[in-house]
Enzyme design. Structure first.
Site: not given
Ligand code: 3PG
Length: 225
Positions: A48, A52, A136
């Site tokens: 994914e 960002r 999600k």
């Molecule tokens: C996301 O955007 O899905 C999260 O930032 C991923 O979460 P993690 O960095 O805690 O794995």
């Protein structure tokens, strides 16, 4: 009865098979192909790519062209404009941290699987009301983790979840053991500093370790079953 649109069985089967969706923020588009190669070599042909960073669209497009066998989606999609760019770039699914009705509607209209973020029963019902059945669960650990998700699962037996946020090799098995969880999102094997420093071998190693954890869980489950 609400009709739930959730994507092709093939997509769901692939997500179930992988058990993990690496959540990646790619600082520069030139890092996209080595990153994809590192994940594929590690045994996880899935990512994914989050919006960002400004490199998201180009990264998705480059990965789709070079590694069509890799399941590549777009994450942190916060607007219709980003959803359009993601689809035009070849994203195979769209993920958002929250449930933005206009983004969800746009994705459904364009027949692209969308996994909007939810954290409460009200948000689950908002997403269900839009016809989306794979959600999600975010941010999984800060929101209450496995215990909280099990409580959320109980009344919504036809909903499937992709918990994300604070998940790593230590706790992923607890989430995957929940029948309604089809995969977990996580960034622990693709931390931005590893990509920035071009430590792709380390990404492959962490990915292999992550895959081994999931495979062990499956083997143990088969023994019990
Ligand atoms: C996301 O955007 O899905 C999260 O930032 C991923 O979460 P993690 O960095 O805690 O794995």
């Amino acid at each position: 009865m609400i009709e739930i649109i959730e994507g092709s069985p093939d997509l769901i089967n692939r997500l179930r098979e992988y058990g993990i969706i690496p959540v990646v923020s790619i600082p520069q588009a030139e890092d996209a192909l080595p990153l994809a190669e590192a994940l594929i070599t590690g045994g996880l042909p899935c990512a994914e790519i989050t919006f960002r960073t400004a490199a998201a669209a180009e990264s998705i497009s480059n990965i789709r062209k070079k590694f069509p066998e890799m399941l590549t989606g777009a994450g942190t999609v916060l607007s219709v404009e980003q959803a359009k760019i993601a689809i035009d770039s070849g994203a195979e699914f769209i993920v958002s941290p929250g449930t933005n009705p206009v983004v969800v509607e746009y994705c459904l209209k364009h027949s692209i699987p969308v996994f909007p973020g939810v954290c409460t029963p009200t948000e689950v019902e908002t997403a269900l009301g839009k016809g989306v059945g794979i959600l999600k669960f975010f941010p999984a650990e800060p929101a209450g983790g496995v215990k909280y998700l099990k409580a959320i699962c109980a009344p919504y037996h036809n909903v499937r979840f992709i918990p994300t946020g604070g998940i790593d090799a230590q706790n992923i098995c607890d989430y995957l053991a929940i029948p309604q969880v089809i995969a977990c999102g996580g960034s622990w094997m693709v931390k931005p500093e590893l990509i920035r420093q071009k430590h792709f071998d380390e990404i492959t190693k962490l990915t292999e370790d992550a895959v081994a954890v999931v495979n062990r869980l499956r083997k143990d489950a088969n023994k019990i079953g």
